[in-house]
Scaffold this motif. Structure first.
Motif, short mmCIF file in Angstrom:
data_model
loop_
_atom_site.label_atom_id
_atom_site.label_comp_id
_atom_site.label_asym_id
_atom_site.label_seq_id
_atom_site.Cartn_x
_atom_site.Cartn_y
_atom_site.Cartn_z
N LEU A 371 3.51 5.75 -3.93
CA LEU A 371 3.25 6.06 -2.30
C LEU A 371 2.29 7.24 -2.16
N ALA A 372 2.39 8.27 -2.85
CA ALA A 372 1.40 9.21 -3.20
C ALA A 372 -0.14 8.89 -3.17
N ARG A 373 -0.14 7.78 -4.05
CA ARG A 373 -1.64 7.42 -4.20
C ARG A 373 -2.20 6.63 -2.94
N LYS A 374 -1.12 5.88 -2.22
CA LYS A 374 -1.46 4.93 -1.19
C LYS A 374 -1.94 6.03 -0.15
N PHE A 375 -0.94 6.95 0.08
CA PHE A 375 -1.40 8.20 1.25
C PHE A 375 -2.84 8.84 1.03
N TYR A 376 -3.22 9.06 -0.42
CA TYR A 376 -4.34 9.29 -0.85
C TYR A 376 -5.46 8.78 -0.29
N PHE A 377 -5.40 7.44 -0.48
CA PHE A 377 -6.52 6.51 -0.33
C PHE A 377 -6.26 6.33 1.37
N MET A 378 -5.51 6.42 1.96
CA MET A 378 -5.52 6.47 3.14
C MET A 378 -6.28 7.71 3.92
N ILE A 379 -6.03 8.98 3.43
CA ILE A 379 -6.84 9.88 3.68
C ILE A 379 -8.55 9.81 3.41
N GLU A 380 -8.49 9.27 2.27
CA GLU A 380 -10.06 9.09 1.97
C GLU A 380 -10.66 8.10 2.84
N ASN A 381 -9.91 7.15 3.32
CA ASN A 381 -10.83 6.21 4.39
C ASN A 381 -10.65 6.64 5.74
N ASP A 382 -10.50 7.86 6.10
CA ASP A 382 -10.25 8.37 7.70
C ASP A 382 -11.34 9.48 7.35
N ASP A 383 -12.40 9.53 8.26
CA ASP A 383 -13.28 10.63 8.30
C ASP A 383 -12.98 11.80 8.90
N LYS A 384 -11.56 11.80 9.20
CA LYS A 384 -10.93 13.10 9.89
C LYS A 384 -10.44 14.02 8.89
N PHE A 385 -10.19 13.30 7.66
CA PHE A 385 -9.53 14.27 6.45
C PHE A 385 -10.24 14.06 5.46
N GLU A 386 -9.72 15.05 4.52
CA GLU A 386 -10.41 15.20 3.01
C GLU A 386 -9.04 15.50 2.27
N ALA A 387 -9.27 14.91 0.75
CA ALA A 387 -8.05 15.41 0.05
C ALA A 387 -8.53 16.34 -1.00
N ALA A 388 -7.67 17.29 -1.47
CA ALA A 388 -8.30 18.24 -2.51
C ALA A 388 -8.56 17.63 -3.69
N LEU A 389 -7.98 16.72 -4.21
CA LEU A 389 -8.17 15.86 -5.45
C LEU A 389 -6.89 14.53 -5.56
N GLU A 390 -7.38 13.66 -6.33
CA GLU A 390 -6.79 12.51 -6.60
C GLU A 390 -5.11 12.94 -6.99
N PRO A 391 -4.25 12.61 -6.43
CA PRO A 391 -2.93 13.06 -6.90
C PRO A 391 -2.57 12.46 -8.21
N MET A 392 -1.92 12.96 -9.28
CA MET A 392 -1.04 12.65 -10.60
C MET A 392 0.46 12.58 -10.24
N SER A 393 0.90 13.10 -9.30
CA SER A 393 2.18 12.71 -8.96
C SER A 393 2.54 12.45 -7.60
N ASN A 394 3.62 12.79 -7.03
CA ASN A 394 4.04 12.75 -5.90
C ASN A 394 3.66 13.55 -4.79
N ILE A 395 2.69 14.50 -4.99
CA ILE A 395 2.25 15.71 -4.33
C ILE A 395 0.68 15.31 -3.82
N VAL A 396 0.38 15.42 -2.71
CA VAL A 396 -1.00 15.35 -2.04
C VAL A 396 -1.33 16.43 -1.20
N CYS A 397 -2.20 17.01 -1.63
CA CYS A 397 -3.31 18.33 -0.59
C CYS A 397 -4.28 17.52 0.22
#
Length: 468
Positions: A371-397
């Motif tokens: 789920l964390a990876r799914k959320f990360y890719f949703m962020i990456e595909n939205d030009d209003k957001f950016e992720a700090a790094l690709e998640p290794m666990s269930n935590i997304v910044c």
């Protein structure tokens, strides 16, 4: 005996109230997806309410108070709860928790907790096998990861003579949990005794610096008490390179402790257990059952590579408790832990394992990490957001990236989300910048909840762009 005592201990009243409470809890479970994650109440308002409640006379029906408490508390079972690393406990553990309270066992003394002591031994043996430790290994259960880290660090310190204590240092990543710093202080180390090492672009401890740091410390007369590997870090959910740290520690004969309070649970997942590669070299490792393993707070396994080290920390006489201090008895856990009174919280985990087996742990870890990876890719595909790094666990910044002052905008978004209460997320600071942070704890969280959260943030962020 007084009438009041007879009434308070009445089995008939307990049975009646128990049925009512189970009904209330069942409704709470059923409706956990229907409402907001929390109903924000300011601290002064909350205090005022409970002061009034406390002075309002005795209860005729305690179940009404239970309902009020639930209504005024955050709901960690809501799939829109994505805040701190607190489990969504299995319903089974509601029952086992009540049973624990009813029996009220005290585990450090065998006869006061005969069953619980045996269950602790069985569960810690199971955990040590998962991590690849041998027969000489042993473990204990502590009330939380902070106490587990402290106990392990004190065990590491016990390897040194007292004359060496002023020169001891601990090596950690700058991303290590604050409990390591607290443990260092309690262990008697000065502020300079905690060496926080730089991290790489993935926020992992820079293992290539270890030899140089060690050489410099040695020249200054310092001795390394232990090195701590994060598995995973609290803020970012990053796993250190445990294999490299472990190899270096073995080469220099240094105690290697793994803080696996949160991410150690990945050992149950064939898909993610490689994140813990190298943990089998650890001298000690902790694993919380109340984070990703669906047990209520607090219960942590502390495993030692060499079980004899468990007894060195608390080597003292207590004739009124233990018959033979020198015996290495698994059944006298009071020789290995701070706690002279400890509840049988291990029953929650034992019940999970006996009812569902390791498979439920695998499913939960895979679900949350995916789920964390799914959320990360949703962020990456939205030009209003950016992720700090690709998640290794269930935590997304991540953060809202449109606007002139991103720190102020995201800080305000965080406050507005909290006050709204529909979703619960938290925040962190990365290299001096303010970031939003989610920890996905509920396996029923799904893509629609992520879309709703991002939509809410966009709505708030769009308004803020006009005024900030």
């Amino acid at each position: 005996m007084s009438t009041l005592l007879r009434k308070a201990y009445s089995a008939a009243s307990f049975e009646q109230q128990g049925y009512q409470l189970i009904s209330l809890l069942a409704q709470h479970l059923k409706k956990s997806t229907d409402h907001s994650a929390m109903n924000w109440i300011a601290p002064e308002k909350q205090m005022e309410f409970w002061k009034n409640d406390f002075s309002s006379g005795l209860l005729s029906d305690p179940v009404t108070l239970f309902k009020e408490i639930a209504d005024r508390s955050i709901n960690v079972r809501n799939p829109k709860y994505m805040g701190h690393q607190v489990a969504c406990p299995l319903p089974l553990t509601i029952l086992s928790s009540a049973f624990i309270s009813c029996l009220n066992q005290s585990l450090p003394i065998y006869e006061m907790g005969m069953v619980g002591t045996a269950l602790e031994k069985i569960v810690t043996d199971h955990i040590k096998t998962k991590f690849g430790f041998g027969n000489q290994s042993s473990g204990i259960i502590t009330s939380g990861g902070s106490l587990g880290n402290l106990t392990a660090i004190l065990a590491a310190k016990a390897q040194f003579k007292e004359k060496d204590h002023p020169d001891l240092v601990i090596l950690v990543s700058r991303e290590a949990h604050y409990s390591i710093e607290r443990a260092a202080k309690i262990a008697g180390l000065p502020a300079s005794g905690l060496i926080q090492l730089p991290v790489n672009e993935k926020f992992q401890l820079q293992t290539e610096l270890l030899t140089e740091v060690y050489r410099d410390l040695t020249l200054k007369g310092k001795k390394v008490l232990c090195i701590v590997g994060c598995a995973c870090s609290t803020s970012l959910g990053v796993y250190d390179d445990l294999e490299a740290i472990g190899s270096w520690a073995r080469e220099h004969n240094i105690w290697f402790h793994v803080d696996g309070a949160h991410g150690g649970a990945a050992i149950f997942s064939p898909d993610y257990k490689d994140l813990l590669k190298g943990a089998e070299q650890a001298d000690s490792i902790i694993l919380d059952f109340h984070k990703l393993l669906m047990a209520p707070s607090l219960s942590t396994a502390l495993i030692y590579r060499d079980g004899k080290n468990a007894k060195k920390t608390f080597a003292q006489e207590a004739d009124y408790l233990f018959d033979n201090h020198d015996k290495n008895d698994w059944c006298e856990s009071g020789k290995s832990t701070f706690e002279c009174t400890k509840p049988m919280h291990i029953l929650n985990t034992y019940m999970i394992l006996r009812t569902y087996g390791d498979e439920i742990y695998r499913e939960n870890i895979d679900t949350l990490y995916n789920l964390a990876r799914k959320f990360y890719f949703m962020i990456e595909n939205d030009d209003k957001f950016e992720a700090a790094l690709e998640p290794m666990s269930n935590i997304v910044c991540f953060r809202y990236k449109n606007g002139n002052n991103l720190n102020v905008i995201n800080h305000t978004i965080s406050k507005e989300i909290l006050l709204d209460g529909s979703y619960y997320i938290v925040n962190t600071t990365i290299n001096g910048e303010f970031w939003l942070r989610v920890s996905i704890q509920n396996p029923f969280t799904n893509e629609s909840h992520f879309k709703g959260l991002l939509g809410k943030i966009k709505e708030i962020g769009g308004k803020l762009q006009e005024i900030i």
